[in-house]
Design a protein around this motif. Structure first.
Motif, mmCIF file in Angstrom:
data_model
loop_
_atom_site.group_PDB
_atom_site.id
_atom_site.type_symbol
_atom_site.label_atom_id
_atom_site.label_comp_id
_atom_site.label_asym_id
_atom_site.label_seq_id
_atom_site.Cartn_x
_atom_site.Cartn_y
_atom_site.Cartn_z
ATOM 1 N N ASN A 248 -41.703 -100.763 85.446
ATOM 2 C CA ASN A 248 -40.193 -100.627 85.100
ATOM 3 C C ASN A 248 -38.974 -99.229 86.144
ATOM 4 O OD1 ASN A 248 -37.150 -100.754 84.255
ATOM 5 N ND2 ASN A 248 -37.582 -100.685 82.169
ATOM 6 N N VAL A 249 -38.733 -99.935 87.128
ATOM 7 C CA VAL A 249 -37.871 -99.331 87.898
ATOM 8 C C VAL A 249 -36.933 -98.369 87.588
ATOM 9 C CG1 VAL A 249 -39.078 -99.354 89.885
ATOM 10 C CG2 VAL A 249 -37.149 -100.589 90.406
ATOM 11 N N ASN A 250 -36.055 -99.937 86.594
ATOM 12 C CA ASN A 250 -34.976 -99.186 86.146
ATOM 13 C C ASN A 250 -34.333 -98.019 85.301
ATOM 14 O OD1 ASN A 250 -32.750 -101.776 86.986
ATOM 15 N ND2 ASN A 250 -34.514 -102.804 85.690
ATOM 16 N N ASP A 251 -35.773 -97.869 85.131
ATOM 17 C CA ASP A 251 -35.826 -96.244 83.580
ATOM 18 C C ASP A 251 -35.042 -95.096 85.067
ATOM 19 O OD1 ASP A 251 -36.686 -97.794 81.798
ATOM 20 O OD2 ASP A 251 -39.080 -96.904 82.354
ATOM 21 N N MET A 252 -35.483 -95.322 86.414
ATOM 22 C CA MET A 252 -35.100 -94.146 86.945
ATOM 23 C C MET A 252 -33.503 -94.648 87.546
ATOM 24 S SD MET A 252 -37.014 -91.054 87.225
ATOM 25 C CE MET A 252 -36.845 -90.469 88.435
ATOM 26 N N LEU A 253 -33.222 -95.679 87.710
ATOM 27 C CA LEU A 253 -32.483 -96.167 88.579
ATOM 28 C C LEU A 253 -30.614 -96.500 87.849
ATOM 29 C CD1 LEU A 253 -33.676 -98.009 91.469
ATOM 30 C CD2 LEU A 253 -32.599 -96.313 91.419
ATOM 31 N N ASP A 254 -30.422 -96.563 86.716
ATOM 32 C CA ASP A 254 -29.903 -97.099 85.628
ATOM 33 C C ASP A 254 -28.779 -95.692 85.261
ATOM 34 O OD1 ASP A 254 -30.666 -99.508 85.604
ATOM 35 O OD2 ASP A 254 -31.516 -100.288 83.500
ATOM 36 N N ASP A 255 -27.615 -95.989 84.501
ATOM 37 C CA ASP A 255 -26.526 -95.285 83.463
ATOM 38 C C ASP A 255 -27.576 -95.517 82.614
ATOM 39 O OD1 ASP A 255 -25.878 -97.296 82.668
ATOM 40 O OD2 ASP A 255 -24.406 -97.484 83.672
ATOM 41 N N GLY A 256 -26.962 -94.932 81.407
ATOM 42 C CA GLY A 256 -26.539 -94.507 80.340
ATOM 43 C C GLY A 256 -26.906 -96.158 79.260
ATOM 44 N N GLU A 257 -26.669 -97.127 79.918
ATOM 45 C CA GLU A 257 -26.286 -98.803 79.090
ATOM 46 C C GLU A 257 -26.555 -99.488 80.341
ATOM 47 O OE1 GLU A 257 -22.041 -98.399 79.725
ATOM 48 O OE2 GLU A 257 -21.454 -96.926 77.904
ATOM 49 N N GLY A 258 -27.806 -99.264 80.403
ATOM 50 C CA GLY A 258 -28.701 -100.404 81.119
ATOM 51 C C GLY A 258 -28.299 -101.489 81.746
ATOM 52 N N ASN A 259 -27.215 -100.667 82.681
ATOM 53 C CA ASN A 259 -26.773 -101.090 84.172
ATOM 54 C C ASN A 259 -27.070 -99.719 85.574
ATOM 55 O OD1 ASN A 259 -24.830 -102.708 82.924
ATOM 56 N ND2 ASN A 259 -24.109 -100.684 81.891
ATOM 57 N N LEU A 260 -27.592 -100.517 86.696
ATOM 58 C CA LEU A 260 -27.217 -99.884 87.562
ATOM 59 C C LEU A 260 -26.452 -98.909 87.505
ATOM 60 C CD1 LEU A 260 -28.700 -99.141 90.631
ATOM 61 C CD2 LEU A 260 -27.305 -100.719 91.277
ATOM 62 N N ASP A 261 -26.785 -97.445 87.575
ATOM 63 C CA ASP A 261 -25.731 -96.271 88.133
ATOM 64 C C ASP A 261 -25.282 -96.665 89.056
ATOM 65 O OD1 ASP A 261 -24.815 -93.722 88.770
ATOM 66 O OD2 ASP A 261 -26.172 -92.812 87.605
ATOM 67 N N GLU A 262 -23.373 -96.848 88.740
ATOM 68 C CA GLU A 262 -22.481 -97.313 90.177
ATOM 69 C C GLU A 262 -22.942 -95.932 91.417
ATOM 70 O OE1 GLU A 262 -18.537 -98.105 88.298
ATOM 71 O OE2 GLU A 262 -19.806 -99.751 87.250
ATOM 72 N N SER A 263 -23.073 -94.650 91.193
ATOM 73 C CA SER A 263 -23.058 -93.721 92.015
ATOM 74 C C SER A 263 -24.640 -93.599 93.337
ATOM 75 C CB SER A 263 -23.420 -92.464 91.305
ATOM 76 O OG SER A 263 -24.562 -91.963 91.305
#
Length: 290
Positions: A248-263
Motif C-alpha cells: 500500500n504505497v499510499n501509506d507513504m504518499l498520502d496526507d492525513g485524510e487519505g488523499n495524495l499529498d498535494e505537495s
C-alpha cells in the motif's frame, strides 16, 4: 369326534414341544435379545417374538464382537495420533538495500514510468516494462513491449526471456470506470497466474493504485479516491503472503485524510519528478527475504 379331538391335542402338544426345543436351541444365538428369562415366560416365547420381527432359525447370523474386542478397538482409536495439519506462516516484510532490486522487474503505467525516470537507485538495477496509459487489460492481452528490430511482444513473451525473482506491478488508475470490479480483479488474477507459470519462483508485489489529491478527487466523479479504494480492495483476496504480496504505497504518499499529498503532485495525479523518494523508501522497507 373323540379321536379327532385327541389327534388335535397331540398335534398341539408336539408343535409346542417342537417350538420350545427350537427356541431353547436358538435363543443363545438368535433370540437372546428377545428373552427375558425362562422363569418369566414360556420357553418358546423368544422364538415367537423373534419370528414376529422377521428373525427365523434359518436367518443368517450377524457376527457380534465381544465387549473386550470393542473396547480394545476404541482404545487403539483413542491412542492413534491425529494427522498433523501443516500451518504455513505468512512471510513478513523486512528492510532491504537497493541491491534487492537487481533481479526485479517493474511493470506498470505512467506512475511506474515516473519511478524509472526519477529514481535512479532502482532504475539502474531493475528492469522496467512500463508505459503511459497501460491497463491490466493491456497486460493481459496486448503485445505492447517494443523489441529492437522486431514486432512488439506481450509481457509474457518478455518475461520468458529473463529470469526475475521479484515482480512489481502498478496499474489501476486508467481502469477506473472501465468494466466491473470483478472483471478487473479477474484480469489481474489472470496476469499473476500467467506470470507465475513463467517465473514460478518469483515474488509478486501488487502496488496499490496511487491516490489522487483531494482537489482532484473532490472535483472528479470518476477519478476519485473512493473509486480507487474500491478497486484496490478488489485485489485483497489475491494476496497469500507467500508468493503474492500487497504494497500500500499510499501509506507513504498520502496526507492525513487519505488523499495524495498535494505537495508531492503537480497535476493531482502524478508525482513530481523530485518526489519519488518516499515511494523508493517504502519499497526498501518492504522487501521479502526467505
Amino acid at each position: 369326534m373323540k379321536i379327532k379331538s385327541y389327534l388335535l391335542i397331540i398335534l398341539i402338544v408336539i408343535s409346542a414341544v417342537g417350538l420350545s426345543v427350537c427356541s431353547y436351541i436358538y435363543t443363545p444365538a438368535k433370540y437372546q435379545e428377545y428373552s427375558v428369562g425362562v422363569d418369566k415366560e414360556p420357553v418358546m416365547a423368544p422364538m415367537l417374538k423373534g419370528a414376529s420381527a422377521g428373525v427365523f432359525p434359518w436367518s443368517p447370523v450377524e457376527k457380534q464382537e465381544d465387549p473386550q474386542s470393542l473396547a480394545k478397538k476404541d482404545k487403539v482409536a483413542e491412542t492413534k495420533p491425529e494427522a498433523k495439519i501443516e500451518v504455513v506462516e505468512p512471510k513478513s516484510f523486512t528492510k532491504v538495500d537497493d541491491s534487492y532490486f537487481d533481479d526485479a522487474v517493474f511493470i506498470g503505467d505512467s506512475r511506474m514510468v515516473g519511478l524509472s525516470q526519477y529514481c535512479p537507485e532502482i532504475d539502474s538495477r531493475a528492469t522496467f516494462f512500463a508505459k503511459k496509459s497501460l491497463t491490466i487489460y493491456n497486460l493481459q492481452k496486448d503485445a505492447w513491449i517494443d523489441v529492437e528490430n522486431g514486432p512488439k511482444e506481450t509481457i509474457f513473451d518478455a518475461l520468458s526471456k529473463i529470469s526475475f525473482s521479484k515482480v512489481y506491478i502498478m496499474v489501476g488508475i486508467n481502469e477506473i470506470g472501465r468494466g466491473t470490479n470483478e472483471g478487473y480483479r479477474d484480469a489481474y488474477a489472470d496476469v499473476i497466474k500467467r506470470i507465475l507459470e513463467i517465473q514460478p519462483d518469483a515474488l509478486i508485489f501488487i502496488n496499490s493504485t496511487m491516490h489522487v489529491t483531494k482537489e482532484k478527487s473532490d472535483g472528479d466523479e470518476l477519478y476519485n479516491n473512493g473509486n480507487i479504494n474500491v478497486r484496490n480492495a478488489a485485489l485483497f483476496d489475491l494476496i497469500d503472503n507467500q508468493h503474492i504480496f500487497y504494497l500500500n504505497v499510499n501509506d507513504m504518499l498520502d496526507d492525513g485524510e487519505g488523499n495524495l499529498d498535494e505537495s508531492l503532485s503537480g497535476d493531482g495525479v502524478h508525482l513530481k519528478g523530485s518526489c519519488y523518494e518516499p515511494w523508493h523508501q517504502y519499497l526498501l522497507f518492504n522487501g521479502v527475504v526467505d
